[in-house]
Design a protein around this motif. Sequence first.
Motif, PDB file in Angstrom:
ATOM      1  N   ASP A 217      -8.495   3.215  -7.828  1.00  0.00           N
ATOM      2  CA  ASP A 217      -8.285   1.664  -8.278  1.00  0.00           C
ATOM      3  C   ASP A 217      -6.940   1.257  -7.892  1.00  0.00           C
ATOM      4  OD1 ASP A 217     -10.880   0.997  -9.647  1.00  0.00           O
ATOM      5  OD2 ASP A 217     -10.295   3.029 -10.657  1.00  0.00           O
ATOM      6  N   ALA A 218      -6.062   2.231  -7.631  1.00  0.00           N
ATOM      7  CA  ALA A 218      -4.424   1.912  -7.679  1.00  0.00           C
ATOM      8  C   ALA A 218      -4.033   2.804  -6.841  1.00  0.00           C
ATOM      9  CB  ALA A 218      -3.910   1.227  -8.795  1.00  0.00           C
ATOM     10  N   VAL A 219      -2.960   2.764  -6.128  1.00  0.00           N
ATOM     11  CA  VAL A 219      -1.874   3.685  -5.704  1.00  0.00           C
ATOM     12  C   VAL A 219      -0.282   3.225  -5.989  1.00  0.00           C
ATOM     13  CG1 VAL A 219      -1.087   4.782  -3.609  1.00  0.00           C
ATOM     14  CG2 VAL A 219      -3.563   4.277  -3.814  1.00  0.00           C
ATOM     15  N   LEU A 220       0.117   4.062  -6.697  1.00  0.00           N
ATOM     16  CA  LEU A 220       1.594   3.471  -7.113  1.00  0.00           C
ATOM     17  C   LEU A 220       2.705   4.466  -6.613  1.00  0.00           C
ATOM     18  CD1 LEU A 220       0.648   2.920 -10.766  1.00  0.00           C
ATOM     19  CD2 LEU A 220       0.466   1.654  -9.000  1.00  0.00           C
ATOM     20  N   SER A 221       3.765   3.815  -5.997  1.00  0.00           N
ATOM     21  CA  SER A 221       4.925   4.615  -5.237  1.00  0.00           C
ATOM     22  C   SER A 221       6.113   4.515  -5.870  1.00  0.00           C
ATOM     23  CB  SER A 221       4.407   4.641  -3.936  1.00  0.00           C
ATOM     24  OG  SER A 221       5.318   5.129  -3.134  1.00  0.00           O
ATOM     25  N   SER A 222       6.918   5.320  -5.617  1.00  0.00           N
ATOM     26  CA  SER A 222       8.398   5.169  -5.769  1.00  0.00           C
ATOM     27  C   SER A 222       8.799   4.659  -4.649  1.00  0.00           C
ATOM     28  CB  SER A 222       8.959   6.644  -5.566  1.00  0.00           C
ATOM     29  OG  SER A 222      10.203   6.370  -5.119  1.00  0.00           O
ATOM     30  N   PRO A 223       9.903   3.724  -4.679  1.00  0.00           N
ATOM     31  CA  PRO A 223      10.260   2.702  -3.535  1.00  0.00           C
ATOM     32  C   PRO A 223      10.814   3.441  -2.437  1.00  0.00           C
ATOM     33  CG  PRO A 223      11.876   2.792  -5.342  1.00  0.00           C
ATOM     34  CD  PRO A 223      10.819   3.564  -5.822  1.00  0.00           C
ATOM     35  N   LEU A 224      11.013   4.825  -2.475  1.00  0.00           N
ATOM     36  CA  LEU A 224      11.946   5.438  -1.275  1.00  0.00           C
ATOM     37  C   LEU A 224      10.530   5.672  -0.260  1.00  0.00           C
ATOM     38  CD1 LEU A 224      14.223   7.936  -3.097  1.00  0.00           C
ATOM     39  CD2 LEU A 224      14.509   5.681  -2.204  1.00  0.00           C
ATOM     40  N   THR A 225      11.061   5.616   1.001  1.00  0.00           N
ATOM     41  CA  THR A 225      10.481   5.818   2.253  1.00  0.00           C
ATOM     42  C   THR A 225       9.276   7.032   1.942  1.00  0.00           C
ATOM     43  OG1 THR A 225      11.961   4.659   3.549  1.00  0.00           O
ATOM     44  CG2 THR A 225      10.191   5.942   4.645  1.00  0.00           C
ATOM     45  N   ARG A 226      10.051   8.059   1.774  1.00  0.00           N
ATOM     46  CA  ARG A 226       9.109   9.356   1.817  1.00  0.00           C
ATOM     47  C   ARG A 226       7.923   9.334   0.799  1.00  0.00           C
ATOM     48  NH1 ARG A 226      14.013  10.626  -0.349  1.00  0.00           N
ATOM     49  NH2 ARG A 226      14.224  11.419  -2.636  1.00  0.00           N
ATOM     50  N   CYS A 227       8.104   8.622  -0.254  1.00  0.00           N
ATOM     51  CA  CYS A 227       6.789   8.209  -1.113  1.00  0.00           C
ATOM     52  C   CYS A 227       6.043   7.289  -0.617  1.00  0.00           C
ATOM     53  CB  CYS A 227       7.398   7.993  -2.486  1.00  0.00           C
ATOM     54  SG  CYS A 227       8.139   9.433  -3.357  1.00  0.00           S
ATOM     55  N   VAL A 228       6.645   6.206   0.013  1.00  0.00           N
ATOM     56  CA  VAL A 228       5.835   5.053   0.317  1.00  0.00           C
ATOM     57  C   VAL A 228       5.055   5.577   1.339  1.00  0.00           C
ATOM     58  CG1 VAL A 228       5.935   2.731   1.230  1.00  0.00           C
ATOM     59  CG2 VAL A 228       7.341   3.234  -0.583  1.00  0.00           C
ATOM     60  N   ARG A 229       5.566   6.053   2.299  1.00  0.00           N
ATOM     61  CA  ARG A 229       4.679   6.558   3.433  1.00  0.00           C
ATOM     62  C   ARG A 229       3.472   7.712   3.050  1.00  0.00           C
ATOM     63  NH1 ARG A 229       1.774   5.493   7.675  1.00  0.00           N
ATOM     64  NH2 ARG A 229       1.507   7.200   9.151  1.00  0.00           N
ATOM     65  N   THR A 230       3.773   8.470   2.103  1.00  0.00           N
ATOM     66  CA  THR A 230       2.617   9.456   1.521  1.00  0.00           C
ATOM     67  C   THR A 230       1.421   8.451   0.784  1.00  0.00           C
ATOM     68  OG1 THR A 230       4.314  10.986   1.427  1.00  0.00           O
ATOM     69  CG2 THR A 230       2.202  11.274   0.136  1.00  0.00           C
ATOM     70  N   ALA A 231       2.144   7.649   0.246  1.00  0.00           N
ATOM     71  CA  ALA A 231       1.232   6.675  -0.625  1.00  0.00           C
ATOM     72  C   ALA A 231       0.255   5.939   0.326  1.00  0.00           C
ATOM     73  CB  ALA A 231       1.907   5.743  -1.543  1.00  0.00           C
TER      74      ALA A 231
END
Length: 370
Positions: A217-231
């Motif tokens: 239902d939702a994918v939430l991420s830290s704002p840093l690139t390594r997390c956003v790309r994983t997300a």
Amino acid sequence: MTLHVVVEADGGSRGNPGPAGFGAVVKEAATGQVLLERYDSAGITTNNVAEYSGLIAGLRAAAELNATRVDVRMDSKLVIEQMSGRWQIKNAGLRPLAAEAATLVGKFERVTFDWIPRERNKEADALANRAMDEAAGKAPRDRIEREVVTPAAEAPKSWAPPALENATRIALVRHGATPFTAQGRYSGRGDVPLTDEGEAQAMAAAGRVAGIFRDVDAVLSSPLTRCVRTAELIAAEAGGVPVTVMDDLIECDFGDWEGKTFAEVQERWPGEMSAWLASTSVAPPGGESFQAVAKRVRAAMATVLHSYPGKAVVIVSHVSPIKLILRDALAAGDAFLHRLFLDAAGVSTMDVWPDGNIAVRTVNETAHLR
């Protein structure tokens, strides 16, 4: 063995809103002996927010003591009546705090809420004022808590979790590898990208998450690139669910230690390193303490549980936030933080029910990476 405690909590704001602080005292119910004290600044906010912060600090301290029964006593009529379910929570800003407090309440066999006059809540009030004085530079900052003076009780026996129909299901995913990962360097606020290996790990984690949840239902991420790309890779595998960035999921700020190895830090800052390893209240030079990280991560989790009740949620973050979430879920002590290892793209899962019951199902799954 059971442990029955009394939590006396308070909070205040000089200005309402203004500089605020909170305090909590945990006492053994039978003897009145103080077991733990907690106090801290609440930033610039209102009396009610500070009072809820004091309640949360007291409940967290009681959970760390493995208390089974808690009697909460506060001179805030609003908090007592709202937590007892007799008053509605009309202020939207208080709802996440009340939700976090309710989640903590679910850790105990029994919790009662009683209003007491201010003159009977002097200890917690004094701690709240001390926090405000220290934040304003009017008093020296020496400690955040008084350690346990009697042995903690044994943890209450666990019980089978209820059916999953109304549970919020959460997958905690550490981001894939970066250039710092293989080198063992502290990677906090520096925005280092994934390596090719990290991309492959993130895709593997996406496959694992798809195997755990039929629908995300939702994918939430830290704002840093390594997390956003994983997300993003996880969201794509889940059918194109949008990625929502939550700033409070960002990694600990390691300050002057950013980009350095443990050996380099140990050589240059041996005293600071020892102090940091010994207490979650100590921050690296120019950085952020684990207590500060825990405070914002708890706020993030309260928002998640309030915003996605009964949903399947993926949280992509870093080592420190994920460890702190798992520590809280397991009602573990601070030593847990140094005994748990989290691999890049490792997956942990937990379920949280509206009554606060929590079931941690897996920790640091890595079979998908082999």
